[in-house]
Design a protein around this motif. Structure first.
Motif, PDB file in Angstrom:
ATOM      1  N   UNK A  27       0.856  -1.193   0.000  1.00  0.00           N
ATOM      2  CA  UNK A  27       0.000   0.000   0.000  1.00  0.00           C
ATOM      3  C   UNK A  27       0.883   1.231   0.000  1.00  0.00           C
ATOM      4  N   UNK A  28       0.565   2.230  -0.833  1.00  0.00           N
ATOM      5  CA  UNK A  28       1.361   3.456  -0.815  1.00  0.00           C
ATOM      6  C   UNK A  28       1.100   4.224   0.470  1.00  0.00           C
ATOM      7  N   UNK A  29       2.186   4.576   1.187  1.00  0.00           N
ATOM      8  CA  UNK A  29       2.026   5.233   2.480  1.00  0.00           C
ATOM      9  C   UNK A  29       2.812   6.538   2.605  1.00  0.00           C
ATOM     10  N   UNK A  46      -1.669   6.712   9.174  1.00  0.00           N
ATOM     11  CA  UNK A  46      -1.361   5.427   9.800  1.00  0.00           C
ATOM     12  C   UNK A  46       0.120   5.061   9.730  1.00  0.00           C
ATOM     13  N   UNK A  47       0.895   5.717   8.871  1.00  0.00           N
ATOM     14  CA  UNK A  47       2.320   5.406   8.732  1.00  0.00           C
ATOM     15  C   UNK A  47       3.219   6.472   9.361  1.00  0.00           C
ATOM     16  N   UNK A  48       2.631   7.461   9.993  1.00  0.00           N
ATOM     17  CA  UNK A  48       3.438   8.516  10.615  1.00  0.00           C
ATOM     18  C   UNK A  48       4.169   7.979  11.843  1.00  0.00           C
ATOM     19  N   UNK A  79       6.117  19.489   9.553  1.00  0.00           N
ATOM     20  CA  UNK A  79       6.984  19.612   8.381  1.00  0.00           C
ATOM     21  C   UNK A  79       8.142  20.558   8.682  1.00  0.00           C
ATOM     22  N   UNK A  80       7.844  21.682   9.289  1.00  0.00           N
ATOM     23  CA  UNK A  80       8.895  22.645   9.619  1.00  0.00           C
ATOM     24  C   UNK A  80       9.931  22.001  10.542  1.00  0.00           C
ATOM     25  N   UNK A  81       9.480  21.233  11.521  1.00  0.00           N
ATOM     26  CA  UNK A  81      10.402  20.569  12.448  1.00  0.00           C
ATOM     27  C   UNK A  81      11.247  19.525  11.720  1.00  0.00           C
ATOM     28  N   UNK A  82      10.643  18.768  10.816  1.00  0.00           N
ATOM     29  CA  UNK A  82      11.387  17.771  10.039  1.00  0.00           C
ATOM     30  C   UNK A  82      12.508  18.441   9.255  1.00  0.00           C
ATOM     31  N   UNK A  83      12.163  19.482   8.518  1.00  0.00           N
ATOM     32  CA  UNK A  83      13.164  20.124   7.671  1.00  0.00           C
ATOM     33  C   UNK A  83      14.258  20.789   8.503  1.00  0.00           C
ATOM     34  N   UNK A  84      13.888  21.476   9.562  1.00  0.00           N
ATOM     35  CA  UNK A  84      14.892  22.129  10.398  1.00  0.00           C
ATOM     36  C   UNK A  84      15.835  21.110  11.036  1.00  0.00           C
ATOM     37  N   UNK A  85      15.288  19.975  11.479  1.00  0.00           N
ATOM     38  CA  UNK A  85      16.130  18.945  12.090  1.00  0.00           C
ATOM     39  C   UNK A  85      16.942  18.169  11.056  1.00  0.00           C
ATOM     40  N   UNK A  86      16.642  18.384   9.768  1.00  0.00           N
ATOM     41  CA  UNK A  86      17.366  17.722   8.682  1.00  0.00           C
ATOM     42  C   UNK A  86      18.361  18.659   8.007  1.00  0.00           C
TER      43      UNK A  86
END
Length: 159
Positions: A58-60, A90-92, A127-134
């Motif tokens: 399944x695409x997630x 469900x995949x987060x 999203x902002x947290x993901x990008x900043x931490x990356x």
């Protein structure tokens, strides 16, 4: 879980694009992201679109990058613009966004792009947290939403 390149207009990609558009609409109270998009934008070597699948095929998760160069919307030569990063509810929490993001960066780097850029918004704090931490840092606004108060733009060197 596995990640594979997929056409932006593939039925699984269209399904996830509809889901992310619905989430944008809910979060921002509008019709979703109105940025002009075309499947041709994500055809190598000018870009790539990735889908992540679970163990039941399944695409997630999804994400793509497309080539950008200096233009009136504020992009610079060598830019790779991230579009349609999404993980199904469900995949987060499984690290899929980071895996897709890393794969996009690797692909753009291999294609000779020198900077990853993206636009998100204040109603997407995850999203902002993901990008900043990356390793992404705020940058001058660009793109379709560059004049919108809720828009936030980020960049990360690829070299």
């Amino acid at each position: 879980m596995y990640i594979q390149p997929t056409a932006y207009d593939h039925p699984d990609a269209v399904k996830l694009d509809g889901a992310v558009q619905a989430e944008y609409a809910e979060r921002y109270g509008d019709d979703g992201d109105a940025t002009p998009m075309d499947a041709a934008h994500f055809v190598p070597p000018h870009g790539v679109y990735l889908l992540a699948y679970d163990d039941q095929d399944r695409p997630v998760a999804s994400g793509g990058w497309r080539r950008q160069d200096a233009n009136p919307e504020g992009f610079a030569d060598g830019d790779a613009e991230i579009k349609r990063m999404y993980v199904t509810p469900e995949a987060r929490g499984l690290g899929l966004a980071r895996r897709v993001l890393a794969a996009l960066e690797d692909d753009a780097r291999a294609a000779g792009r020198t900077r990853m850029v993206l636009e998100t918004g204040t109603m997407q704090p995850e999203a902002m947290a993901l990008y900043e931490s990356s390793g992404y840092e705020p940058c001058a606004k660009f793109g379709h939403y560059r004049f919108h108060a809720l828009s936030r733009c980020y960049a990360k060197p690829l070299i």
